[in-house]
Scaffold this active site. Structure first.
Site, mmCIF file in Angstrom:
data_model
loop_
_atom_site.group_PDB
_atom_site.id
_atom_site.type_symbol
_atom_site.label_atom_id
_atom_site.label_comp_id
_atom_site.label_asym_id
_atom_site.label_seq_id
_atom_site.Cartn_x
_atom_site.Cartn_y
_atom_site.Cartn_z
ATOM 1 N N THR A 42 50.075 -72.905 23.031
ATOM 2 C CA THR A 42 50.346 -72.558 21.636
ATOM 3 C C THR A 42 49.672 -71.255 21.188
ATOM 4 O O THR A 42 49.795 -70.864 20.028
ATOM 5 C CB THR A 42 49.907 -73.707 20.708
ATOM 6 O OG1 THR A 42 48.571 -74.084 21.071
ATOM 7 C CG2 THR A 42 50.811 -74.914 20.863
ATOM 8 N N HIS A 64 50.576 -36.325 46.329
ATOM 9 C CA HIS A 64 50.106 -35.151 45.577
ATOM 10 C C HIS A 64 51.289 -34.432 44.953
ATOM 11 O O HIS A 64 52.323 -34.314 45.597
ATOM 12 C CB HIS A 64 49.373 -34.214 46.528
ATOM 13 C CG HIS A 64 48.929 -32.945 45.863
ATOM 14 N ND1 HIS A 64 47.863 -32.912 44.987
ATOM 15 C CD2 HIS A 64 49.430 -31.692 45.916
ATOM 16 C CE1 HIS A 64 47.726 -31.668 44.539
ATOM 17 N NE2 HIS A 64 48.657 -30.912 45.089
HETATM 18 P P1 FAD Z 1 51.464 -66.866 22.362
HETATM 19 O O1 FAD Z 1 52.138 -65.656 22.865
HETATM 20 O O2 FAD Z 1 50.686 -66.766 21.119
HETATM 21 O O3 FAD Z 1 52.619 -67.964 22.206
HETATM 22 C C1 FAD Z 1 52.380 -69.194 21.658
HETATM 23 C C2 FAD Z 1 53.692 -69.750 21.148
HETATM 24 O O4 FAD Z 1 53.493 -71.119 20.779
HETATM 25 C C3 FAD Z 1 54.214 -69.055 19.897
HETATM 26 O O5 FAD Z 1 55.558 -68.702 20.097
HETATM 27 C C4 FAD Z 1 54.087 -70.109 18.793
HETATM 28 O O6 FAD Z 1 55.112 -70.018 17.830
HETATM 29 C C5 FAD Z 1 54.234 -71.383 19.608
HETATM 30 N N1 FAD Z 1 53.632 -72.557 18.983
HETATM 31 C C6 FAD Z 1 52.374 -72.708 18.504
HETATM 32 N N2 FAD Z 1 52.183 -73.968 18.054
HETATM 33 C C7 FAD Z 1 53.367 -74.620 18.237
HETATM 34 C C8 FAD Z 1 53.796 -75.938 17.969
HETATM 35 N N3 FAD Z 1 52.993 -76.840 17.441
HETATM 36 N N4 FAD Z 1 55.061 -76.247 18.282
HETATM 37 C C9 FAD Z 1 55.921 -75.348 18.829
HETATM 38 N N5 FAD Z 1 55.549 -74.094 19.107
HETATM 39 C C10 FAD Z 1 54.287 -73.733 18.827
HETATM 40 N N6 FAD Z 1 48.175 -58.728 25.459
HETATM 41 C C11 FAD Z 1 48.369 -57.944 26.539
HETATM 42 O O7 FAD Z 1 48.123 -58.389 27.664
HETATM 43 N N7 FAD Z 1 48.826 -56.672 26.414
HETATM 44 C C12 FAD Z 1 49.097 -56.121 25.214
HETATM 45 O O8 FAD Z 1 49.507 -54.966 25.135
HETATM 46 C C13 FAD Z 1 48.897 -56.924 24.059
HETATM 47 N N8 FAD Z 1 49.151 -56.423 22.838
HETATM 48 C C14 FAD Z 1 48.981 -57.225 21.739
HETATM 49 C C15 FAD Z 1 49.220 -56.672 20.493
HETATM 50 C C16 FAD Z 1 49.049 -57.434 19.349
HETATM 51 C C17 FAD Z 1 49.335 -56.827 18.000
HETATM 52 C C18 FAD Z 1 48.638 -58.785 19.477
HETATM 53 C C19 FAD Z 1 48.476 -59.628 18.256
HETATM 54 C C20 FAD Z 1 48.374 -59.333 20.717
HETATM 55 C C21 FAD Z 1 48.539 -58.550 21.859
HETATM 56 N N9 FAD Z 1 48.263 -59.046 23.129
HETATM 57 C C22 FAD Z 1 48.432 -58.249 24.233
HETATM 58 C C23 FAD Z 1 47.801 -60.422 23.343
HETATM 59 C C24 FAD Z 1 48.966 -61.295 23.780
HETATM 60 O O9 FAD Z 1 49.965 -61.255 22.784
HETATM 61 C C25 FAD Z 1 48.491 -62.744 23.995
HETATM 62 O O10 FAD Z 1 47.409 -62.751 24.911
HETATM 63 C C26 FAD Z 1 49.613 -63.585 24.555
HETATM 64 O O11 FAD Z 1 50.728 -63.586 23.690
HETATM 65 C C27 FAD Z 1 49.141 -65.037 24.772
HETATM 66 O O12 FAD Z 1 50.195 -65.791 25.271
HETATM 67 P P2 FAD Z 1 50.290 -67.353 25.004
HETATM 68 O O13 FAD Z 1 51.526 -67.799 25.710
HETATM 69 O O14 FAD Z 1 49.020 -68.009 25.325
HETATM 70 O O15 FAD Z 1 50.482 -67.515 23.425
#
Ligand code: FAD
Ligand code: NAI
Length: 468
Positions: free
Chosen positions: A144, A447
């Site tokens: 999440t 290079h």
């Molecule tokens: P998330 O991508 O946060 O996905 C979680 C998903 O779970 C979401 O879609 C949410 O809606 C869903 N969810 C949550 N709770 C529920 C629920 N109860 N029921 C159903 N769905 C739910 N990282 C990089 O490596 N490179 C970058 O360039 C980079 N740039 C970034 C720029 C910004 C502005 C931000 C904010 C972050 C950036 N990050 C970057 C970090 C990266 O986005 C996160 O590390 C990554 O998205 C984490 O992945 P995740 O799958 O753990 O969670």
């Protein structure tokens, strides 16, 4: 009631990659997502839109400030922000629909709604219209992610006082922008709006920018970004934002002393002081899933939580909040659930700040090696001495290779420089194979390339560079 091997809550880089690999390995997979599109923070409001804006704003900046020096006269470039934002939205759209395509291709079922754990092997999905559906699965994955950490006493409205989400869609360039936090988001999005014409002041609590990165790299990056026009107020904090008038009045204080506040005016304030795991409404307590002191889901070495049959990956567990870390955990967990030997090497996770120049690192910093009493040799090579960088007019920065003094094994590589985010991956491959500085130095590099600076820094760590 639908029956699955695996139900994944969240379709970010952790969840969607886990789903695809699990399906490829023959598991029947369901994904529950509360947002209208797949891809999570990264694809919708994170990595992808920010990189689209970083790219286009860099072109705008270069057209205004660099072209002339190369003999290209185009006049003063005019910004059409709506088109620039439209390009970003279209890039997001193509990426999120790409995930939907991959789900279909891999026969992954998706459930639109908010997921909550409703007992062993059960996920209750509540849709926007309030109706519910239950998904049954042998294993449940919590993927999440995270959301922005709020700044105490400061309310965000995503219009004038924004998190990264609002800062990706400002309808006009603010005249003055205050960024709270000199971390990755602050520097990337601060750079975007500075390039488009805003006066940007970055207020940072600590006495340095980019905590956690190698100190020498962070100091160099700060010098370069300051030269570009970012103003830094280090060892300072924002204690309040008065948004009652047309202009925001931002109270900035020394980090350790609240007696001497100064009021700065701004049109937009970006709060970028970190992200926190997102576990709201998941029913974790009732399910017996324990959290650590920072609200992250506790897991063992195989991503298993304290509740049987429930696993967690990505930003919601400990470790760097990076998309590729979440993806690799997704793959490893899918492999483990399919009876294979999934594994993530946490010692070799590159990180990149996509400013100009980029800042990239993998492995350990000099500060960490010193603190652990590890004897090491540091080899450095500046881009001023790299032919390709000179040709590109991109001479800022350096590569630093840190190698074990006894074994010559590479322990860390840190780069400030053009496309550092691409170059860091060769260091990651080398480190994944426990390579030495000599291995890197003796590998023939094409290079003239920027990557020759990596080879030269390795030469410097192992013996002597040629071009310095
Ligand atoms: P998330 O991508 O946060 O996905 C979680 C998903 O779970 C979401 O879609 C949410 O809606 C869903 N969810 C949550 N709770 C529920 C629920 N109860 N029921 C159903 N769905 C739910 N990282 C990089 O490596 N490179 C970058 O360039 C980079 N740039 C970034 C720029 C910004 C502005 C931000 C904010 C972050 C950036 N990050 C970057 C970090 C990266 O986005 C996160 O590390 C990554 O998205 C984490 O992945 P995740 O799958 O753990 O969670
Ligand atoms: P961050 O942790 O990178 O930086 C937050 C900064 O705010 C730190 O320097 C911290 O000292 C400072 N800070 C904390 N409280 C403060 C206060 N009250 N006043 C002033 N400064 C304060 O967090 P950020 O930039 O919000 O990004 C969150 C995460 O998102 C990152 O840790 C990163 O994992 C991920 N991300 C990754 C990107 C990439 O890989 N290129 C791009 C953007 C985000």
């Amino acid at each position: 009631m639908a029956q699955y091997d695996l139900a994944i809550i969240g379709s970010g880089p952790g969840g969607y990659v886990c789903a695809i690999r699990a399906a490829q390995l023959g598991l029947k997979v369901a994904v529950v997502e509360k947002m209208p599109t797949f891809g999570g923070t990264c694809l919708n409001i994170g990595c992808i839109p920010s990189k689209a804006l970083l790219h286009t704003s860099e072109l705008f900046d270069a057209a205004g400030h660099e072209f002339e020096g190369f003999g290209i006269k185009v006049g003063k470039p005019k910004l059409e922000l709506k088109t620039m934002l439209g390009h970003k939205d279209q890039v997001v759209e193509s990426n999120v629909s790409g995930v939907a395509f991959l789900f279909k291709k891999n026969k992954i079922d998706s459930f639109r709604g908010r997921g909550a754990i409703a007992g062993p092997g059960k996920v209750l999905v509540t849709k926007d219209d309030g109706s519910t559906e239950t998904v049954e699965a042998k294993a449940i994955v919590i993927a999440t992610g995270s959301d922005s950490t709020p700044l105490r006493g400061v309310e965000t409205d995503e219009k004038r006082v924004v998190t990264s989400t609002g800062a990706l869609s400002l309808p006009e360039v603010p005249k003055r922008m205050i960024v709270v936090g000199a971390g990755v988001i602050g520097l990337e999005l601060g750079s975007v709006w500075r390039r488009l014409g805003a006066e940007v002041t970055v207020v940072e609590f600590l006495d340095r920018i980019l905590p956690g990165l190698d100190g020498e790299v962070a100091r160099q990056a700060q010098r370069i970004l300051a030269r570009q026009g970012l103003t830094f107020r280090l060892s300072s904090k924002v204690s309040s934002v008065d948004s009652s008038g047309k202009v925001l009045k931002v109270s900035v204080e020394p980090a350790q002393d609240s007696s001497s506040a100064e009021i700065l005016e701004a049109d937009v304030v970006l709060v970028a002081i970190g992200r926190r795991p997102y576990t709201d409404g998941l029913g974790l307590k009732e399910a017996g899933v324990e959290l650590d002191e920072r609200g992250r889901v506790t897991i063992d070495a195989h991503f298993a939580t304290t509740a049987p049959g429930i696993y967690a990956i990505g930003d919601v567990i400990a470790g760097p909040m990076l998309a590729h870390k979440a993806e690799d955990e997704g793959v490893a967990l899918a492999e483990l659930l399919a009876g294979q030997a999934g594994h993530v090497n946490y010692g070799v996770i590159p990180s990149v700040v996509y400013t100009t120049p980029e800042i990239a690192s993998v492995g350990r910093t000099e500060e960490e090696l010193k603190a652990d009493g590890v004897e090491y040799r540091a080899g450095k090579f500046p881009f001023t001495a790299n032919a390709r960088a000179r040709a590109m007019g991109a001479k800022d920065g350096f590569v630093k290779v840190l190698a074990d003094a006894k074994t010559d094994r590479v322990l860390g590589v840190h780069i400030v420089g053009p496309v550092a985010g691409e170059m860091i991956n060769e260091a990651a491959v080398l480190m994944e194979f426990s390579g030495s500085a000599e291995d890197l130095a003796r590998t023939c590099h094409a290079h003239p390339t920027l990557s020759e600076a990596v080879k030269e820094a390795a030469l410097a760590a192992w013996f002597k560079p040629i071009h310095l």
